[in-house]
Write a protein that holds these residues in place. Structure first.
Motif, PDB file in Angstrom:
ATOM      1  N   LEU A 194       0.856  -1.190   0.000  1.00  0.00           N
ATOM      2  CA  LEU A 194       0.000   0.000   0.000  1.00  0.00           C
ATOM      3  C   LEU A 194       0.896   1.245   0.000  1.00  0.00           C
ATOM      4  N   ALA A 195       0.300   2.364  -0.294  1.00  0.00           N
ATOM      5  CA  ALA A 195       1.032   3.628  -0.161  1.00  0.00           C
ATOM      6  C   ALA A 195       0.053   4.723   0.224  1.00  0.00           C
ATOM      7  N   VAL A 196       0.540   5.664   0.999  1.00  0.00           N
ATOM      8  CA  VAL A 196      -0.252   6.848   1.361  1.00  0.00           C
ATOM      9  C   VAL A 196       0.577   8.075   1.042  1.00  0.00           C
ATOM     10  N   TYR A 209      -4.114  11.917   0.885  1.00  0.00           N
ATOM     11  CA  TYR A 209      -4.801  11.215  -0.201  1.00  0.00           C
ATOM     12  C   TYR A 209      -5.271   9.847   0.277  1.00  0.00           C
ATOM     13  N   PRO A 210      -6.209   9.256  -0.450  1.00  0.00           N
ATOM     14  CA  PRO A 210      -6.648   7.907  -0.090  1.00  0.00           C
ATOM     15  C   PRO A 210      -5.477   6.920  -0.134  1.00  0.00           C
ATOM     16  N   SER A 232     -10.514  -1.795   4.795  1.00  0.00           N
ATOM     17  CA  SER A 232     -11.552  -1.302   5.708  1.00  0.00           C
ATOM     18  C   SER A 232     -11.289   0.160   6.038  1.00  0.00           C
ATOM     19  N   GLU A 233     -12.358   0.850   6.413  1.00  0.00           N
ATOM     20  CA  GLU A 233     -12.216   2.267   6.710  1.00  0.00           C
ATOM     21  C   GLU A 233     -11.266   2.480   7.883  1.00  0.00           C
ATOM     22  N   ASP A 234     -11.344   1.593   8.862  1.00  0.00           N
ATOM     23  CA  ASP A 234     -10.451   1.679  10.021  1.00  0.00           C
ATOM     24  C   ASP A 234      -8.992   1.604   9.621  1.00  0.00           C
ATOM     25  N   LYS A 235      -8.697   0.597   8.803  1.00  0.00           N
ATOM     26  CA  LYS A 235      -7.300   0.414   8.373  1.00  0.00           C
ATOM     27  C   LYS A 235      -6.840   1.595   7.535  1.00  0.00           C
ATOM     28  N   ALA A 236      -7.750   2.061   6.653  1.00  0.00           N
ATOM     29  CA  ALA A 236      -7.389   3.176   5.786  1.00  0.00           C
ATOM     30  C   ALA A 236      -7.085   4.419   6.620  1.00  0.00           C
ATOM     31  N   THR A 237      -7.976   4.693   7.560  1.00  0.00           N
ATOM     32  CA  THR A 237      -7.775   5.870   8.411  1.00  0.00           C
ATOM     33  C   THR A 237      -6.498   5.733   9.225  1.00  0.00           C
ATOM     34  N   GLN A 240      -3.561   6.478   7.048  1.00  0.00           N
ATOM     35  CA  GLN A 240      -3.483   7.914   6.771  1.00  0.00           C
ATOM     36  C   GLN A 240      -2.946   8.670   7.989  1.00  0.00           C
ATOM     37  N   GLN A 241      -3.423   8.290   9.173  1.00  0.00           N
ATOM     38  CA  GLN A 241      -2.944   8.951  10.391  1.00  0.00           C
ATOM     39  C   GLN A 241      -1.452   8.735  10.590  1.00  0.00           C
ATOM     40  N   LEU A 242      -1.024   7.502  10.320  1.00  0.00           N
ATOM     41  CA  LEU A 242       0.402   7.190  10.435  1.00  0.00           C
ATOM     42  C   LEU A 242       1.220   8.099   9.516  1.00  0.00           C
ATOM     43  N   ALA A 243       0.751   8.272   8.274  1.00  0.00           N
ATOM     44  CA  ALA A 243       1.475   9.112   7.315  1.00  0.00           C
ATOM     45  C   ALA A 243       1.516  10.566   7.785  1.00  0.00           C
ATOM     46  N   VAL A 244       0.400  11.042   8.313  1.00  0.00           N
ATOM     47  CA  VAL A 244       0.350  12.430   8.806  1.00  0.00           C
ATOM     48  C   VAL A 244       1.309  12.609   9.980  1.00  0.00           C
TER      49      VAL A 244
END
Lengths: 385, 385
Positions: A194-196, A209-210, A232-237, A240-244
């Motif tokens: 994956l990538a964010v 970004y998604p 899943s939305e949880d994993k995606a969020t 994203q939080q990790l990247a931020v």
């Protein structure tokens, strides 16, 4: 100097590759003064940019001179040596990302150490200098292991898989001979990659970004599906939080790409890049604000644009050169066959395996999109006749 | 010459304005060799294009020399004199659109005559040389009438409304003194103005965009709503068919914009333009293939791209310069207020009333979009503080 020049900022990008080319394209709309430091007039960006400085895009004198005339300097690669970055900053040049942040993208050991401090999930790793270090590490994780040059690696270069001490020895010996700092990592049994991407401005504004799925082949990003199907939305969020968090902690300005392994136990950070990234090319059509426009907005400390997507799915496939250099006649067929496929050419001479462009398709069914993007890429490469 | 140069075509655009600038931007993705013939290095396109020829973009020698090195030559305006076009074609240059087609966009009398032959619906009109001609025409249609210079008019220039013989006299006298061919048209009681864009390739392939509503102010295209709200499917299809018939009949290659009056009795053809057009700027974000990319594909005889829209509505508002040249500080506020608004700057010095850029917003509610686009344009102009 005209009113125009007094009011709109001047941004220079070091490096004349396709990332610079596409950043220039985005800068035309923004109205900023974009210039590029390229090694050769035939470089991808130099072919199309209105303001090209020719010079060594890693060399002290040329980068210093380039920075002098620009309000902000940014990069299309991570290979400007640290002493050059230091010199530019000492001379008052505004680097975005700055030298300190860039260091984490340039040096994998520094990156891994910092990720550890941040408690960001990573593969097990160790700095190594001898074969003994490698084999004792492999006793803990099992073979195969992954050996990486800590510096100057990109696109699969400087990464070696070793299935045995014998295989590892060759890498360790060569690294020692060439004085390349080496590290070892466990071979992660990931389900997919994956990538964010997150943009961060000097003000600290972020736009994320998604999460996308990336398919690597031979160490090169090959295909991207945005957003990652079935995540899943949880994993995606969470991703994203990790990247931020990483962007803030490292003080990144501009785009940060965080490449991740997805495993049954969660994601692990694989690599970082602080620039527009192959995993974000889909955003040219697929997002409201492309990664290239966003990078410019971020490094210029302009308010960031919306990263909202324009379609349920966008698929990107890289276009690699094949044996036959005449892509043009095949280009016509691809355009005629699928009027919704977008082909982006980088203006590069065709060489087997070289990234010469990419393909984007948007729509609802990611499997159909992937098939169409693959078809177009294979046909252009010359694999299908 | 490299493989690259042998296989991808070289297209040159005569004129260095914003249409050229945005065509260059589209050409970067297509990978074609785009160059521009501009009068001045500070011209909108010359600022950003990698291959700029400086010269007189209406002059025989400069246009001839420019055409010599290009596979195809196209235009960002209609003002290249016919003898120059003839000379280029005689020398083997490939003009798209060609001299003959362009003649209908350059000369309103020729256009109206041809529309009559095609039985395309038009306002009542007549060629006039004396005031008597004008008054006898007005006796049939009633005052006010519209006087037009048959040649060299654009953006409201060369168009005069006359409410009486006295008012008409001034125009007729001046046209006679300056040897400008003149025509008169009825003042159409239109409910609104519409426009259709169609791309036609030398192969005869066409791609037609949705009918849009255009709002003119002071003779300048001010706002565009794509597609035109509330237009019945029948009317929309009829207008699209009309545009396609005109494109075929006139042998247009490239983009054709047909500006229309909507009246209770149907549409009437107002003006034609054979190039990317202000009424199509919305398509950069709003359509799958922008008018600029489509124009390049058409003039190069590449298969055309899908003109499908990316959102229910896209609204475009022109950005005109105001009294205060410092748009940049206001730019930040606009970006911060609405991260989905797209501002396109043309790199031009700010002068009151000058088109310096445009604004695009996409979404579902065209009233909301129009309000946001107007807000951004007014704020950037300096009308709202």
């Amino acid at each position: 100097m005209s009113e125009r020049n007094r009011t709109l900022p001047r941004v220079g990008m070091v490096g004349g590759g396709q990332l610079s080319r596409m950043t220039h394209q985005a800068g035309i709309g923004l109205g900023v003064h974009f210039s590029v430091l390229a090694a050769d007039p035939s470089d991808s960006a130099a072919l199309v940019c209105g303001d090209v400085a020719l010079g060594d895009d890693r060399g002290l004198e040329d980068v210093l001179a380039f920075a002098e005339d620009r309000d902000v300097v940014t990069f299309d690669h991570e290979h400007v040596p640290e002493h050059v970055l230091s010199a530019v900053e000492s001379a008052g040049g505004l680097l975005r990302p700055g030298r300190e942040a860039l260091g984490f993208a340039q040096d994998k050991l520094r990156m891994r150490t910092r990720m550890g401090e941040l408690e960001a999930p990573c593969p097990r790793w160790r700095a190594v200098t001898t074969l003994d270090h490698v084999t004792s590490f492999a006793e803990e994780t099992g073979w195969p292991i992954v050996l990486k040059a800590a510096r100057e690696g990109y696109d699969g270069k400087g990464v070696w898989m070793a299935g045995s001490a014998e295989e590892a020895r060759r890498v360790v010996d060569r690294a020692a001979a060439e004085d390349v700092p080496l590290m070892v990592e466990e071979k992660v049994a990931f389900s997919r990659e994956l990538a964010v991407q997150v943009a961060r401005s000097p003000h600290g504004q972020v736009a994320v970004y998604p999460v996308v799925e990336t398919v690597q082949r031979d160490g090169i990003c090959h295909e991207v599906i945005a957003p990652a199907p079935g995540l899943s939305e949880d994993k995606a969020t969470g991703a994203q939080q990790l990247a931020v968090e990483i962007a803030h902690a490292l003080g990144v300005t501009g785009l940060l790409a965080v490449e991740l392994f997805e495993t049954p136990d969660g994601v692990l950070v694989n690599e970082l890049a602080m620039r527009p990234h192959n995993s974000g090319h889909w955003s040219i059509e697929g997002a409201h604000t492309s990664q290239f426009e966003q990078h410019l907005r971020a490094v210029l400390d302009l308010p960031l644009g919306s990263p909202r997507t324009n379609a349920p799915f966008t698929v990107m496939a890289n276009l690699l050169g094949g044996e036959d250099p005449d892509v043009y006649s095949r280009y016509l067929h691809v355009m005629a066959k699928d009027p919704e496929v977008k082909v982006h050419f980088y203006g590069k001479d065709v060489r087997p395996g070289r990234k010469i462009g990419h393909i984007t398709v948007m729509g609802e069914d990611h499997r159909d999109l992937l098939e169409r993007a693959r078809d177009a890429a294979a046909y252009l490469r010359g694999d299908q006749q």
